[in-house]
Design a protein around this motif. Structure first.
Motif, PDB file in Angstrom:
ATOM      1  N   LEU A  10       0.685  -1.245   0.351  1.00 13.94           N
ATOM      2  CA  LEU A  10       0.025   0.395  -0.058  1.00 13.94           C
ATOM      3  C   LEU A  10       0.564   1.528  -0.258  1.00 13.94           C
ATOM      4  CD1 LEU A  10      -3.107   1.247  -0.033  1.00 13.94           C
ATOM      5  CD2 LEU A  10      -3.076   0.995   2.476  1.00 13.94           C
ATOM      6  N   TYR A  11       1.799   1.103   0.877  1.00 13.24           N
ATOM      7  CA  TYR A  11       2.562   2.300   0.492  1.00 13.24           C
ATOM      8  C   TYR A  11       3.499   2.745  -0.605  1.00 13.24           C
ATOM      9  CZ  TYR A  11       7.064   4.852   1.568  1.00 13.24           C
ATOM     10  OH  TYR A  11       7.899   6.044   1.668  1.00 13.24           O
ATOM     11  N   CYS A  12       4.029   1.891  -1.262  1.00 13.53           N
ATOM     12  CA  CYS A  12       4.296   2.015  -2.652  1.00 13.53           C
ATOM     13  C   CYS A  12       3.305   2.185  -3.641  1.00 13.53           C
ATOM     14  CB  CYS A  12       5.040   0.335  -2.961  1.00 13.53           C
ATOM     15  SG  CYS A  12       6.792  -0.076  -2.164  1.00 13.53           S
ATOM     16  N   ILE A  13       2.097   1.710  -3.868  1.00 11.12           N
ATOM     17  CA  ILE A  13       1.106   1.999  -4.665  1.00 11.12           C
ATOM     18  C   ILE A  13       0.883   3.332  -4.565  1.00 11.12           C
ATOM     19  CG2 ILE A  13      -1.313   1.823  -5.351  1.00 11.12           C
ATOM     20  CD1 ILE A  13      -1.099  -1.071  -3.977  1.00 11.12           C
ATOM     21  N   THR A  14       1.151   3.664  -3.119  1.00 10.67           N
ATOM     22  CA  THR A  14       0.715   5.630  -2.476  1.00 10.67           C
ATOM     23  C   THR A  14       1.934   6.548  -3.165  1.00 10.67           C
ATOM     24  OG1 THR A  14      -0.707   4.854  -0.783  1.00 10.67           O
ATOM     25  CG2 THR A  14       0.061   7.454  -0.947  1.00 10.67           C
ATOM     26  N   ILE A  15       2.774   6.065  -3.093  1.00  7.45           N
ATOM     27  CA  ILE A  15       4.236   6.767  -2.869  1.00  7.45           C
ATOM     28  C   ILE A  15       4.214   6.821  -4.797  1.00  7.45           C
ATOM     29  CG2 ILE A  15       6.536   6.819  -3.476  1.00  7.45           C
ATOM     30  CD1 ILE A  15       5.944   7.808  -0.716  1.00  7.45           C
ATOM     31  N   LEU A  17       1.545   7.307  -6.229  1.00 10.68           N
ATOM     32  CA  LEU A  17       0.435   7.962  -7.167  1.00 10.68           C
ATOM     33  C   LEU A  17       0.735   9.325  -6.745  1.00 10.68           C
ATOM     34  CD1 LEU A  17      -2.827   6.276  -5.888  1.00 10.68           C
ATOM     35  CD2 LEU A  17      -2.043   6.301  -8.189  1.00 10.68           C
ATOM     36  N   VAL A  18       1.068   9.691  -5.399  1.00  9.68           N
ATOM     37  CA  VAL A  18       2.039  10.755  -5.632  1.00  9.68           C
ATOM     38  C   VAL A  18       3.198  11.140  -6.644  1.00  9.68           C
ATOM     39  CG1 VAL A  18       3.305  12.161  -3.577  1.00  9.68           C
ATOM     40  CG2 VAL A  18       1.531  10.596  -3.273  1.00  9.68           C
ATOM     41  N   GLU A  67       4.673  15.232   1.161  1.00  7.51           N
ATOM     42  CA  GLU A  67       3.709  14.281   0.635  1.00  7.51           C
ATOM     43  C   GLU A  67       4.673  12.986   1.217  1.00  7.51           C
ATOM     44  OE1 GLU A  67       1.487  14.750  -2.682  1.00  7.51           O
ATOM     45  OE2 GLU A  67       0.123  16.296  -2.129  1.00  7.51           O
ATOM     46  N   ILE A  71       3.752  10.290   3.973  1.00  8.45           N
ATOM     47  CA  ILE A  71       3.364   9.480   3.782  1.00  8.45           C
ATOM     48  C   ILE A  71       4.692   8.767   4.305  1.00  8.45           C
ATOM     49  CG2 ILE A  71       3.059   7.605   1.932  1.00  8.45           C
ATOM     50  CD1 ILE A  71       1.828   9.672   0.375  1.00  8.45           C
ATOM     51  N   THR A  72       5.638   8.281   4.056  1.00  7.35           N
ATOM     52  CA  THR A  72       6.544   7.595   4.853  1.00  7.35           C
ATOM     53  C   THR A  72       6.202   7.296   6.262  1.00  7.35           C
ATOM     54  OG1 THR A  72       8.160   8.317   2.945  1.00  7.35           O
ATOM     55  CG2 THR A  72       9.054   6.920   4.457  1.00  7.35           C
ATOM     56  N   GLY A  75       3.662   5.373   7.355  1.00  6.85           N
ATOM     57  CA  GLY A  75       4.034   3.923   6.558  1.00  6.85           C
ATOM     58  C   GLY A  75       4.476   3.101   7.460  1.00  6.85           C
TER      59      GLY A  75
END
Length: 92
Positions: A10-15, A17-18, A67, A71-72, A75
């Motif tokens: 989920l962290y990788c997908i969010t990064i 997208l950012v 951002e 997010i990091t 996470g």
């Protein structure tokens, strides 16, 4: 470990997208305006009374970095709360 794997995914997908949908800004003659979010390959098309103002639009890298840091942090907190960093004890 299953929860930790999902948190990392989920962290990788969010990064990703950012990094794809970035904030844009325009700066001209000591004025700064936020142009909103748009894909990196498609800058926002916004009109203005002063057409030179939007010729100086660019990605707002400060907000992108903020951002990513946020997010990091979320996470890492999620991984700590799930106990992903605990060492597994040997049961012998």
């Amino acid at each position: 470990m299953n929860r930790a794997k999902w948190i990392i995914i989920l962290y990788c997908i969010t990064i990703i997208l950012v990094c794809i949908f970035v904030p844009w800004k325009a700066e001209y003659q000591n004025m700064r305006a936020s142009l909103g979010y748009s894909p990196i390959w498609s800058p926002p098309a916004v009109g203005s009374e002063d057409p030179l103002f939007y010729k100086f639009s660019s990605v707002d890298l400060e907000r992108v970095m903020l951002e990513i840091i946020g997010i990091t942090a979320i996470g890492v907190i999620a991984l700590v709360l799930t106990g992903a960093f605990k060492k597994e004890s040997d049961s012998t």
